[in-house]
Design an enzyme around this catalytic site. Structure first.
Site, PDB file in Angstrom:
ATOM      1  N   HIS A  63      82.390 -83.887  66.849  1.00 37.96           N
ATOM      2  CA  HIS A  63      81.960 -83.919  65.888  1.00 37.96           C
ATOM      3  C   HIS A  63      81.412 -83.476  65.375  1.00 37.96           C
ATOM      4  CE1 HIS A  63      79.092 -86.284  63.412  1.00 37.96           C
ATOM      5  NE2 HIS A  63      78.442 -85.297  64.029  1.00 37.96           N
ATOM      6  N   HIS A  88      73.895 -79.287  65.304  1.00 38.05           N
ATOM      7  CA  HIS A  88      73.416 -79.948  64.408  1.00 38.05           C
ATOM      8  C   HIS A  88      72.491 -81.237  65.408  1.00 38.05           C
ATOM      9  CE1 HIS A  88      77.160 -82.274  63.636  1.00 38.05           C
ATOM     10  NE2 HIS A  88      76.007 -82.922  63.252  1.00 38.05           N
ATOM     11  N   ASP A  89      73.212 -81.139  66.235  1.00 41.05           N
ATOM     12  CA  ASP A  89      72.732 -81.957  67.291  1.00 41.05           C
ATOM     13  C   ASP A  89      72.241 -81.572  68.867  1.00 41.05           C
ATOM     14  OD1 ASP A  89      72.925 -84.302  65.827  1.00 41.05           O
ATOM     15  OD2 ASP A  89      75.605 -84.730  65.973  1.00 41.05           O
ATOM     16  N   GLU A  92      68.461 -82.061  69.151  1.00 39.31           N
ATOM     17  CA  GLU A  92      68.525 -83.755  68.772  1.00 39.31           C
ATOM     18  C   GLU A  92      68.863 -84.864  70.628  1.00 39.31           C
ATOM     19  OE1 GLU A  92      66.494 -86.033  67.578  1.00 39.31           O
ATOM     20  OE2 GLU A  92      67.471 -87.392  67.514  1.00 39.31           O
ATOM     21  N   ASP A  93      70.101 -84.053  70.802  1.00 38.95           N
ATOM     22  CA  ASP A  93      70.098 -85.132  72.411  1.00 38.95           C
ATOM     23  C   ASP A  93      71.051 -83.917  72.825  1.00 38.95           C
ATOM     24  OD1 ASP A  93      70.864 -86.564  69.533  1.00 38.95           O
ATOM     25  OD2 ASP A  93      73.724 -86.026  69.521  1.00 38.95           O
ATOM     26  N   ASP A 153      77.920 -84.704  58.164  1.00 33.88           N
ATOM     27  CA  ASP A 153      77.838 -85.110  59.054  1.00 33.88           C
ATOM     28  C   ASP A 153      77.799 -86.454  58.421  1.00 33.88           C
ATOM     29  OD1 ASP A 153      76.662 -86.259  62.009  1.00 33.88           O
ATOM     30  OD2 ASP A 153      75.172 -85.716  61.218  1.00 33.88           O
TER      31      ASP A 153
HETATM   32 MN    MN Z   1      75.708 -85.624  63.909  1.00 32.38          MN
END
Ligand code: MN
Length: 739
Positions: A63, A88-89, A92-93, A153
């Site tokens: 992704h 980008h993630d 966050e993840d 995204d």
């Molecule tokens: Mn994303």
């Protein structure tokens, strides 16, 4: 990539090749440090996401790689944004922290990743979408690249939405069409906007989407032949100009074709402009305008133009920077064809918008269009009084506008306002104080009402008086977000000030009753259905709701307020609770499942705006006080509801039954050949189709009729059958479901 991290060899190869593919699509120049940053970002992403999978089962890291590729190839972003897209993630993840990112990649990349993380964490919370949108815009004014990566995204998520559960698809689609598509338009990312809207339609209205896609495929060959026929005579003349160019036919999007079918009430077969012809010239900036007009002259020598369809966005570019010359001409077989004439530079700006803007900064037309807009966004964001939902409404309606009107100050300076803007909007656009104190407005030397709708070329003169103050009525006379926000904030201040008297009155009373102030006020707001204290106090102050009146319904008991007579239950349904409610009406079988439970457990009804029929795509929406409403997923209200109140949307499915009936409204148009038509329509419905008519009205104007029929049908298949059979009647031209 470190070997140990990915156990599966095949997957490892797939990831590496996706990465190489992304690298190959980078258009901008890169130095050694850039390449190293991107490689490092990639390796960190692979490592951090190694345990994660997407809903489709694929390794998650595919992704961020895909998002980076969209940034590189479809927006043309540079190495900083590409590295940020890969990461980008991550914060966050995964376990990786923001501090680690900044240490490894520096603050430039770090800041963008931080902006993206903040946007994402906003989305995970239950906060209303309007709040989230405000966050998107705050990031936008700080560094537009954050929003551009976010667009990429969202686009990748929309392209791969297939593996999500249906109700999530609907929510994401609604938010995309409500917020991201208009924002993409405003940022000049036309290709994104078009794809967003097509992908949304595919989800909310799959039947119509597939039908158009199929017809487009079936007619592809004849369309291409027609384009050749149209282009060939043009090419000969264009070649003699001795300027490099290319010319091609571009298909219109499924969404825009569907809009035409709906608006014009014509079948697919009668839509001729399924494509536009585009001519793109490669000329230096100083010759652009001249050459475009020369091409215009060639086009109109070969094919007859329709003069009122000429649009010159080269002399005056659109406010999102778009430049192009559009005309519609009559092609072979008398068909209308839109022709777009532009240069390579204009084409790049049209495709990549904001992202291409820096490259051409300083060239006429590109000057400050975005800076001006960003200033405007900043100003609205800074308004402390703006409530998120109001803000979103104002912003959406007026700042993501599509068309604009050009007017002049008395000194001859041009002002660009959204089309539909009023004289009062103009006053606010000059300066907030001019707006506040506006007493009269002259347009072209004639006095006009403040709500006068501006026309292109108007010269506007505003008269002010320092004693003048805005009132709430002014809200009805403006359309721009800025003017609305300013008027609202001024009148709120006024309401708040007047409300102080009401507040004092209620304070005295509550003190006298010896009850807790805060708790009691909350109780009263709820009881009398007020959403804000300001409004409540104001109404008391102006005697719309008097203190004695209030305490006719309310009394103090045991140190707190209670209602004198218990009001009938009007509270929202308890969605969480598993305790079954007694069904209000006993049905033979459940007709619906809501969030996987029989609908009888909830208080629900069918929305009258779209009248769903068994078999339609639907969702349930939890209203503030009328229980659940079932809407069609292509209901015009749906996008608004889902985007603003996504957390109130629930999944709803039909449970098929044979003994239920639904109301369906049809609009029928055709040629009026005397009184016989009513009889034939009703005969067809009741005898041939065996359906009941609930109401029927018909009006004729000059040989044309328009009828509305409300039918009772068991399901959507029967309804479609009825529509087809009515369409086949003589003199009937269109039959459509009212939306
Ligand atoms: Mn994303």
């Amino acid at each position: 990539m470190p070997e140990v991290l990915v156990k599966n060899k095949e997957e490892q190869e797939r990831i590496e090749s996706a990465y190489q593919d992304m690298i190959a699509s980078i258009k901008s120049g890169m130095d050694e440090q850039d390449s190293k940053n991107i490689r490092d970002a990639y390796e960190l992403a692979v490592e951090a996401h190694q345990e994660q999978r997407r809903k489709s089962g694929e390794p998650y890291v595919l992704h961020p790689i895909a998002v980076a590729k969209i940034c590189a190839s479809e927006i043309g972003l540079g190495p900083t944004a590409i590295a940020a897209a890969l990461l980008h993630d991550v914060v966050e993840d995964t376990e990786v922290t923001q501090a680690e990112i900044e240490k490894r990649f520096g603050t430039r990349i770090g800041k963008i990743v931080d902006g993206l993380t903040k946007l994402d964490s906003a989305y995970n919370s239950e906060s209303p979408q309007a709040e989230n949108f405000k966050k998107v815009l705050s990031t936008l004014v700080e560094d537009v690249r954050v929003v551009l990566v976010k667009m990429a995204d969202r686009l990748h998520n929309m392209r791969t939405l297939g593996s999500m559960p249906r109700h999530k698809q609907l929510k994401i689609a609604a938010e995309t069409s409500y917020i991201y598509a208009p924002l993409a338009h405003r940022l000049g990312l036309y290709a994104f906007k078009t794809e967003f809207l097509d992908l949304c339609m595919k989800i909310t209205d799959p039947d119509n989407y597939q039908a158009i896609a199929r017809k487009l495929a079936e007619t592809k060959r004849s369309r291409e032949a027609y384009i050749q026929e149209f282009i060939t005579p043009l090419k000969e003349k264009l070649n003699s100009l001795d300027v490099p160019y290319h010319i091609y036919g571009r298909p219109k999007s499924i969404y825009s074709i569907w809009n035409k079918i709906k608006n014009k009430q014509v079948p697919f077969e009668e839509i001729y402009d399924l494509f536009a012809v585009r001519i793109v010239l490669d000329v230096p900036p100083e010759r652009e305008k001249l050459m475009c007009w020369q091409v215009y002259s060639i086009v109109t020598d070969v094919h007859t133009p329709i003069p009122e369809r000429l649009k010159d966005w080269i002399t005056t570019p659109k406010s999102n920077g778009y430049e192009s010359l559009h005309t519609t001409v009559i092609g072979p077989k008398g068909r209308y064809v839109e022709v777009q004439i532009r240069t390579e530079r204009m084409d790049e700006i049209a495709e990549r918008g904001f992202a291409a803007h820096w490259k051409y900064k300083g060239i006429k037309g590109q000057r400050d269009v975005y800076e001006r807009w960003l200033d405007n966004v900043r100003e609205i964001l800074e308004d402390p009084n703006s409530d998120a939902v109001e803000f979103l409404g104002d912003f959406r309606a007026n700042n993501l506008f599509t068309e604009e009107v050009f007017v002049y100050t008395p000194k001859g300076d041009m002002k660009i306002l959204p089309s539909g803007a009023t004289a009062l909007d103009f006053a606010f656009s000059i300066h907030t104080d001019i707006g506040y104190h506006c007493t009269a407005i002259k347009v072209n030397n004639r006095l006009v009402p403040m709500g006068y709708r501006l026309q292109n070329g108007d010269q506007v003169h505003v008269y002010t008086n320092s004693h003048q103050k805005p009132s709430e009525d002014w809200l009805k006379m403006v359309v721009t977000g800025k003017a609305r926000a300013k008027i609202r904030s001024a009148t709120k201040e006024e309401r708040r000030a007047r409300g102080e008297f009401g507040k004092e009155a209620i304070q005295r009373k509550l003190k006298h009753l010896k009850v807790d102030y805060e708790e009691s006020v909350e109780f009263l707001l709820k009881h009398f259905n007020y959403s804000s204290r300001v409004d409540f106090f104001y109404d008391i102050a102006v005697d719309k709701l008097s203190v004695p009146d209030i305490f006719r319904h309310i009394k103090a008991e045991g140190g707190r307020l209670v209602a004198v007579e218990p009001v009938p239950e009007a509270a929202p349904v308890e969605v969480e609770s598993n305790r079954p409610r007694a069904p209000r009406k006993v049905l033979d079988k459940p007709r619906l499942m809501i969030n996987g439970e029989p609908a009888e457990r909830f208080e629900y009804s069918f929305a009258s705006c779209c009248n769903p029929v068994q078999g339609d795509q639907i969702f349930a929406y939890l209203t503030a006080n009328a229980g659940l409403k079932i809407h069609r997923s292509n209901c015009p209200n749906a996008a608004n509801l889902m985007a603003n109140y996504g957390y109130r949307v629930m999944k709803a499915d039909w449970v098929s039954t044979t003994n239920s009936t639904f109301v369906a409204d049809l609009k029928i148009t055709g040629i009026d050949d005397g009184p016989g038509i009513i009889e034939r329509l009703s005969h067809q419905i009741s005898s041939a189709l065996n359906l009941n008519i609930r109401s029927f009205s018909i009006e004729g104007y000059e040989g044309y009729f328009e009828g509305r029929i409300s039918l009772l049908v068991p399901n959507v298949d029967q309804l479609n059958l009825a529509i087809r059979s009515l369409q086949n009647l003589d003199h009937v031209s269109t039959v459509s479901r009212v939306e």
